[in-house]
Design an enzyme around this catalytic site. Sequence first.
Site, PDB file in Angstrom:
ATOM      1  CB  ALA A  63      -0.884  -0.026   1.232  1.00 13.63           C
ATOM      2  N   GLY A 108       0.628  -4.880   1.062  1.00 18.92           N
ATOM      3  CA  GLY A 108      -0.580  -4.999   0.237  1.00 18.92           C
ATOM      4  C   GLY A 108      -0.346  -5.785  -1.050  1.00 18.92           C
ATOM      5  CD  GLU A 111      -2.071  -7.248   3.354  1.00 18.13           C
ATOM      6  OE1 GLU A 111      -1.760  -6.137   2.860  1.00 18.13           O
ATOM      7  OE2 GLU A 111      -2.551  -7.351   4.492  1.00 18.13           O
ATOM      8  CD  GLU A 131       1.895  -5.116   5.965  1.00 16.73           C
ATOM      9  OE1 GLU A 131       2.683  -6.025   6.307  1.00 16.73           O
ATOM     10  OE2 GLU A 131       1.112  -5.221   5.013  1.00 16.73           O
TER      11      GLU A 131
HETATM   12  N1  CAA Z   1       4.509   3.096  -1.095  1.00 10.82           N
HETATM   13  C1  CAA Z   1       4.846   4.224  -1.736  1.00 10.82           C
HETATM   14  N2  CAA Z   1       5.936   4.327  -2.524  1.00 10.82           N
HETATM   15  C2  CAA Z   1       6.720   3.242  -2.664  1.00 10.82           C
HETATM   16  C3  CAA Z   1       6.417   2.033  -2.016  1.00 10.82           C
HETATM   17  C4  CAA Z   1       5.244   1.968  -1.216  1.00 10.82           C
HETATM   18  N3  CAA Z   1       4.854   0.852  -0.604  1.00 10.82           N
HETATM   19  N4  CAA Z   1       7.390   1.134  -2.330  1.00 10.82           N
HETATM   20  C5  CAA Z   1       8.233   1.765  -3.135  1.00 10.82           C
HETATM   21  N5  CAA Z   1       7.850   3.047  -3.339  1.00 10.82           N
HETATM   22  C6  CAA Z   1       8.499   4.063  -4.153  1.00 10.82           C
HETATM   23  C7  CAA Z   1       9.721   4.632  -3.444  1.00 10.82           C
HETATM   24  O1  CAA Z   1       9.332   5.646  -2.527  1.00 10.82           O
HETATM   25  C8  CAA Z   1      10.527   5.165  -4.596  1.00 10.82           C
HETATM   26  O2  CAA Z   1       9.959   6.395  -5.016  1.00 10.82           O
HETATM   27  P1  CAA Z   1      10.927   7.653  -5.412  1.00 10.82           P
HETATM   28  O3  CAA Z   1      11.702   7.147  -6.585  1.00 10.82           O
HETATM   29  O4  CAA Z   1       9.964   8.735  -5.729  1.00 10.82           O
HETATM   30  O5  CAA Z   1      11.787   7.907  -4.229  1.00 10.82           O
HETATM   31  C9  CAA Z   1      10.230   4.150  -5.715  1.00 10.82           C
HETATM   32  O6  CAA Z   1       9.033   3.481  -5.328  1.00 10.82           O
HETATM   33  C10 CAA Z   1      11.323   3.122  -5.864  1.00 10.82           C
HETATM   34  O7  CAA Z   1      11.530   2.530  -4.600  1.00 10.82           O
HETATM   35  P2  CAA Z   1      12.981   2.425  -3.890  1.00 10.82           P
HETATM   36  O8  CAA Z   1      13.853   3.567  -4.303  1.00 10.82           O
HETATM   37  O9  CAA Z   1      12.754   2.251  -2.427  1.00 10.82           O
HETATM   38  O10 CAA Z   1      13.514   1.081  -4.549  1.00 10.82           O
HETATM   39  P3  CAA Z   1      14.551   0.044  -3.910  1.00 10.82           P
HETATM   40  O11 CAA Z   1      14.921  -0.868  -5.008  1.00 10.82           O
HETATM   41  O12 CAA Z   1      15.637   0.755  -3.202  1.00 10.82           O
HETATM   42  O13 CAA Z   1      13.699  -0.763  -2.811  1.00 10.82           O
HETATM   43  C11 CAA Z   1      11.785  -1.923  -1.950  1.00 10.82           C
HETATM   44  C12 CAA Z   1      12.616  -1.553  -3.200  1.00 10.82           C
HETATM   45  C13 CAA Z   1      12.602  -2.860  -1.054  1.00 10.82           C
HETATM   46  C14 CAA Z   1      10.531  -2.641  -2.424  1.00 10.82           C
HETATM   47  C15 CAA Z   1      11.450  -0.633  -1.179  1.00 10.82           C
HETATM   48  O14 CAA Z   1      10.878   0.285  -2.093  1.00 10.82           O
HETATM   49  C16 CAA Z   1      10.469  -0.846  -0.065  1.00 10.82           C
HETATM   50  O15 CAA Z   1      10.855  -1.336   0.997  1.00 10.82           O
HETATM   51  N6  CAA Z   1       9.227  -0.430  -0.266  1.00 10.82           N
HETATM   52  C17 CAA Z   1       8.191  -0.493   0.764  1.00 10.82           C
HETATM   53  C18 CAA Z   1       7.732  -1.904   1.008  1.00 10.82           C
HETATM   54  C19 CAA Z   1       6.730  -1.950   2.146  1.00 10.82           C
HETATM   55  O16 CAA Z   1       7.049  -1.664   3.278  1.00 10.82           O
HETATM   56  N7  CAA Z   1       5.491  -2.338   1.829  1.00 10.82           N
HETATM   57  C20 CAA Z   1       4.417  -2.433   2.797  1.00 10.82           C
HETATM   58  C21 CAA Z   1       3.603  -1.177   2.823  1.00 10.82           C
HETATM   59  S1  CAA Z   1       2.429  -1.123   4.135  1.00 10.82           S
HETATM   60  C22 CAA Z   1       1.084  -1.981   3.543  1.00 10.82           C
HETATM   61  O17 CAA Z   1       1.096  -2.524   2.472  1.00 10.82           O
HETATM   62  C23 CAA Z   1      -0.106  -1.961   4.457  1.00 10.82           C
HETATM   63  C24 CAA Z   1      -1.194  -2.881   4.105  1.00 10.82           C
HETATM   64  O18 CAA Z   1      -1.155  -4.053   4.362  1.00 10.82           O
HETATM   65  C25 CAA Z   1      -2.401  -2.368   3.519  1.00 10.82           C
END
Ligand code: CAA
Length: 258
Positions: A63, A108, A111, A131
């Site tokens: 998400a 998400g 999920e 999360e």
């Molecule tokens: N939400 C918003 N933006 C996201 C995102 C997310 N979940 N995941 C990645 N992005 C964005 C980053 O902010 C980045 O944007 P910018 O270029 O504008 O800075 C772009 O996507 C590329 O991401 P990274 O630079 O971080 O890429 P990376 O290769 O270094 O890392 C990754 C990849 C390990 C997937 C890392 O992006 C990451 O950890 N993302 C978040 C994963 C996460 O925690 N997901 C769970 C979210 S909470 C949830 O989902 C709640 C629920 O159950 C409903």
Amino acid sequence: MSYVKFEQQGMVVVLTIDREKALNALNDQVLDDLNAAFDQIDQDYFRCVVITGAGTKAFVAGADIAAMSKMTRCEAVKFGQKGNELFRKIAKFPLPVIAAVNGFALGGGCELSLSCDIRLASENAVFGQPETGLGITPGFGGTQRLARLIAKGMAKEMIYAGTKIKADRAYQLGLVNAVYSQKELMPAAMKLANKIAVNAPIAVRASKQALNKGLQMNMDEAVVLEEQFFSSCFESCDQKEGMTAFVEKRKHEPFENK
Ligand code: CAA
């Protein structure tokens, strides 16, 4: 402009979540677009759905964290409901849904894949529920579906500790049915979708309902439910043709969903 690409390939619909710059993260708009895409599917014509993510890096990286970072509790209730309602709709969708997981499937994204009937993964796929490291619980069904699909202890580790798992481990745990190279993933997903598509749609859909509903019941009730679905197929033309063709030692005509 939609964040979800809708493509028809024969009797299969391919939905691609297309927000590559944010690794296909799910914000309100993406959820609305995916919901609208499912509403667009002609269930009389199509036989199977494949969901994947745009690009080669992510299926869905979760998400949208930037959007959630500013949410109040009240807004989080609405966001959680929106995701859960959509993922329930996918889980209960009459046609089988295959997730072609082509990279990160986190939060998400994991999920979303769990709400599909079948998951296939590319070698670079990574599954996780990170999360708790962000100060929240999974919000789109992760605490429920993951623990119903794989061993509870492993689901708990993935959720409490945020342990991420790679494709080969996901395969060992039964989270995915098979692992392919990036290049082979979509052809393999389409091959499976087409294999489903040629079978009798009434029987496939009844099987999906029998599985989904029956798994929530005790065995005595569940087998009665199966009897109902089983017998209902005997009113279909496809049953008549399928069995007559076998008896007459010929290939059956294409099933007509009748
Ligand atoms: N939400 C918003 N933006 C996201 C995102 C997310 N979940 N995941 C990645 N992005 C964005 C980053 O902010 C980045 O944007 P910018 O270029 O504008 O800075 C772009 O996507 C590329 O991401 P990274 O630079 O971080 O890429 P990376 O290769 O270094 O890392 C990754 C990849 C390990 C997937 C890392 O992006 C990451 O950890 N993302 C978040 C994963 C996460 O925690 N997901 C769970 C979210 S909470 C949830 O989902 C709640 C629920 O159950 C409903």
